[in-house]
Scaffold this active site. Structure first.
Site, mmCIF file in Angstrom:
data_model
loop_
_atom_site.group_PDB
_atom_site.id
_atom_site.type_symbol
_atom_site.label_atom_id
_atom_site.label_comp_id
_atom_site.label_asym_id
_atom_site.label_seq_id
_atom_site.Cartn_x
_atom_site.Cartn_y
_atom_site.Cartn_z
ATOM 1 N NE ARG A 120 -2.396 -3.020 3.007
ATOM 2 C CZ ARG A 120 -3.903 -3.089 2.826
ATOM 3 N NH1 ARG A 120 -4.422 -2.006 3.146
ATOM 4 N NH2 ARG A 120 -4.391 -4.255 2.916
ATOM 5 C CG ASP A 162 -4.691 2.592 5.924
ATOM 6 O OD1 ASP A 162 -5.083 3.935 5.907
ATOM 7 O OD2 ASP A 162 -5.436 2.017 6.246
HETATM 8 P P1 AMP Z 1 -9.297 0.032 7.601
HETATM 9 O O1 AMP Z 1 -9.260 1.499 7.499
HETATM 10 O O2 AMP Z 1 -10.706 -0.652 7.893
HETATM 11 O O3 AMP Z 1 -8.564 -0.474 6.590
HETATM 12 O O4 AMP Z 1 -8.445 -0.152 8.792
HETATM 13 C C1 AMP Z 1 -7.289 0.491 9.483
HETATM 14 C C2 AMP Z 1 -6.608 -0.212 10.280
HETATM 15 O O5 AMP Z 1 -7.242 -0.750 11.498
HETATM 16 C C3 AMP Z 1 -5.626 -1.378 9.709
HETATM 17 O O6 AMP Z 1 -4.236 -1.286 10.107
HETATM 18 C C4 AMP Z 1 -6.316 -2.730 9.974
HETATM 19 O O7 AMP Z 1 -5.617 -3.710 9.974
HETATM 20 C C5 AMP Z 1 -6.761 -1.848 11.514
HETATM 21 N N1 AMP Z 1 -8.051 -2.587 11.973
HETATM 22 C C6 AMP Z 1 -9.414 -2.637 11.451
HETATM 23 N N2 AMP Z 1 -10.146 -3.479 12.104
HETATM 24 C C7 AMP Z 1 -9.427 -4.283 12.989
HETATM 25 C C8 AMP Z 1 -9.838 -5.219 13.831
HETATM 26 N N3 AMP Z 1 -10.784 -5.861 14.057
HETATM 27 N N4 AMP Z 1 -8.655 -5.672 14.489
HETATM 28 C C9 AMP Z 1 -7.504 -5.372 14.398
HETATM 29 N N5 AMP Z 1 -7.172 -4.439 13.543
HETATM 30 C C10 AMP Z 1 -8.009 -3.823 12.910
HETATM 31 MG MG MG Z 2 -7.198 -0.783 5.464
#
Ligand code: AMP
Ligand code: MG
Length: 539
Positions: free
Chosen positions: A210, A280
């Site tokens: 990413r 990201d």
């Molecule tokens: P996203 O914007 O949903 O892609 O997630 C942002 C960050 O939060 C990324 O680093 C994901 O891996 C982390 N993340 C989102 N949901 C979870 C979860 N349930 N457990 C652990 N990490 C999470």
């Molecule tokens: Mg993400």
């Protein structure tokens, strides 16, 4: 479910885990939340689950991996892609990245709930990385649980495959599996936590790198590792660019700009709103990645975002996606600047993004309207007026273009006949027919007449124009309410609608008359229902 055959189909899976072989690993082997410095990834195993059950799998992705139907329907498949069993060649890990979330630098993020199983080289010599999403905590899980719920997993699974069949660059999904365990989520972060079924999706892509994978290294001033990762990415994901050098870095960034522009043009074509375009969530390959609170435009509204977490600012609204991608590319340019140390060529590449997007958007609109090519002289005005008209009366974007394709543009019929026929067809796309006023009709009629003249200029027959338009304007998209209906059933243990939708969405441009139900505009009940028009980052 069938039992595995003696000759496991897995013999075909030829792992070649280049990412972890060529890039530095986190020396810490224990699984606890931490900052990971000087490394691109941490080894970590998926957390086993109690009662996995396959909800659906994609036959096309299975084929990419040389997996047989028989194997995909076996218990062994379910065990492996739920994360319960590792096979020879797998070396699971979570990768480290950072990112800007909603415009603010968020520091280390990383695969908080994604665990890579490894990279497979298939019989066609293509490299495919396999990744389980929702397979348990990793060093990057921060305060969260590393899990995913069934509703968001079905949404990711169905949408990645739907996007692929629409011709939109995207990561793929092999499978969605319920874990048999429950996960607590407060869907709208409003103090209403609920137990939901957990699930794991197996995502597949050439790589999951990413923009944020590079950004984190700049933030840590780790220029050595930054160079290593860029060189690795060029050699692995962009081999046609040749040996990495300062000149190659620029050509590479230029290509990332072009691929990103191309992806956004496709999103605008099909009416897709990503919802969380944080850096990201931007793939270096220009693939749509991380399906969270995404949505499909129903009535054409450039200000719409499905993401309630972004309801105030609407940063990631439909009409803002091209600008946000540009901003995100600017962050990537900053991240790789230490390797290039010249501002001007980076800026030039950013200009390439703008030019590629504009050109791509024009070609896309010409296709949507059935023109041979975009002619600025007439088509700038025709497009901007159309996009205004689409907002005067709530108009379903997908239906509108399919109906427009059916309009008779021959000059053998009178203008009033043309207008009447056209209005009859187009009214199928209106959500609130009471919004149709005489002044709207006048404006629409003027536009329709200009459109007819423009079509005449190309001397395209009605038949050819319809064929052209129907090949770029889908009849079937993953309407938000359809995904929700499939989820409602799946939560009760009935996976039939997930599978039926998957099947319909394999041929989004075909008429499929027996599936017309899935092309209908959003019913009234779905207007305000959670999951249909409103989603949050909770998943
Ligand atoms: P996203 O914007 O949903 O892609 O997630 C942002 C960050 O939060 C990324 O680093 C994901 O891996 C982390 N993340 C989102 N949901 C979870 C979860 N349930 N457990 C652990 N990490 C999470
Ligand atoms: Mg993400």
């Amino acid at each position: 479910m069938k039992t595995p055959t003696k000759h496991s189909a897995l013999q075909n899976l030829n792992f070649d885990n280049r990412f972890i072989e060529e890039l530095p690993a986190d020396p810490e082997g224990r699984n606890f939340r931490r900052q990971v410095l000087g490394a691109c990834y941490s080894r970590v195993l998926p957390t086993p689950v109690s009662a996995p059950k396959t909800v659906a799998y994609s036959a096309e992705v299975a084929e990419l991996l040389d997996l047989s139907t028989e194997f995909c329907e076996s218990d062994e498949f379910t065990e492996i892609f739920a994360g319960n069993r590792q096979i020879e060649g797998m070396d699971p890990y979570a990768s480290c990245y950072g990112g800007h979330q909603f415009g603010n630098w968020a520091g280390q993020l990383g695969d908080g709930r994604a665990i890579n199983l490894g990279e497979v080289v298939n019989q066609k010599d293509e490299r495919w990385a396999l990744q389980l999403k929702g397979a348990g905590p990793t060093p990057y899980s921060r305060t969260a649980d590393g899990l995913a719920v069934l509703r968001s997993s079905i949404r990711e699974f169905l949408c990645s495959e739907a996007m692929f069949h629409l011709g939109v660059p995207t990561t793929r999904a092999l499978s969605v599996i319920v874990t048999g365990e429950s996960v607590i989520r407060d869907m709208f972060y409003n103090g209403n936590p609920k137990a939901e079924p957990g699930a794991v999706v197996c995502r597949v892509a050439p790589s999951f790198t990413r923009f944020g994978s590079f950004q984190i290294l700049l933030a840590r001033r780790d220029h050595d590792l930054l160079k290593k990762l860029v060189d690795y990415t060029i050699r692995t994901d962009f081999p046609h660019l040749g040996t990495p050098s300062t000149a190659t870095y620029l050509t590479w960034f230029n290509e990332v700009c072009q691929r990103t522009a191309n992806m956004i043009v496709h999103w605008q074509r099909v009416g897709f709103v990503h919802g969380v375009m944080n850096t990201d969530n931007m793939s270096i390959l220009g693939l749509t990645i991380d399906y969270g609170p995404y949505g499909w435009l129903e009535n054409y509204d450039p200000n719409w975002t499905p993401n309630t977490t972004d309801a105030q600012e609407r940063r990631y609204r439909f009409g803002n996606q091209a600008q946000i991608a540009f901003w995100n590319l600017g962050q990537l340019a900053n991240a790789i600047y230490p390797l290039i140390e010249q501002v001007e060529p980076l800026q030039k590449a950013m200009d390439t993004y703008t030019a590629t997007f504009e050109q791509g958007w024009q070609n896309m609109m010409a296709d949507k309207l059935g023109f041979k090519a975009f002619e600025s002289e007439t088509d700038d005005a025709l497009c901007s007026e159309l996009l205004m008209i689409l907002q005067l009366v709530e108009t379903d974007m997908t239906l509108f273009y399919r109906q427009l394709a059916k309009i008779n543009c021959d000059t053998s019929i009178s203008q009033s006949e043309h207008n009447t026929q056209a209005f009859q067809l187009l009214s199928a796309a209106y959500y609130v027919p009471e919004q149709v006023t005489p002044s709207y009709i006048n404006r629409l009629n003027d536009w329709l007449e200009n459109y007819r003249q423009r079509v005449q200029k190309d001397s395209t027959s009605n038949r050819d124009r319809r064929k052209h338009m129907d090949s770029v304007n889908p009849k079937y998209v993953l309407r938000n309410y359809l995904a929700q209906l499939a989820i409602d059933k799946a939560e009760e243990g009935d996976f039939s609608l997930v599978n039926e939708l998957l099947e319909v969405l394999r041929y989004p441009y075909d008429e499929q008359p027996d599936k017309a139900l899935f092309a209908e505009k959003r019913p009234d009940w779905a207007r305000q229902r959670a999951g249909c028009s409103m989603l949050s980052c909770s998943s």
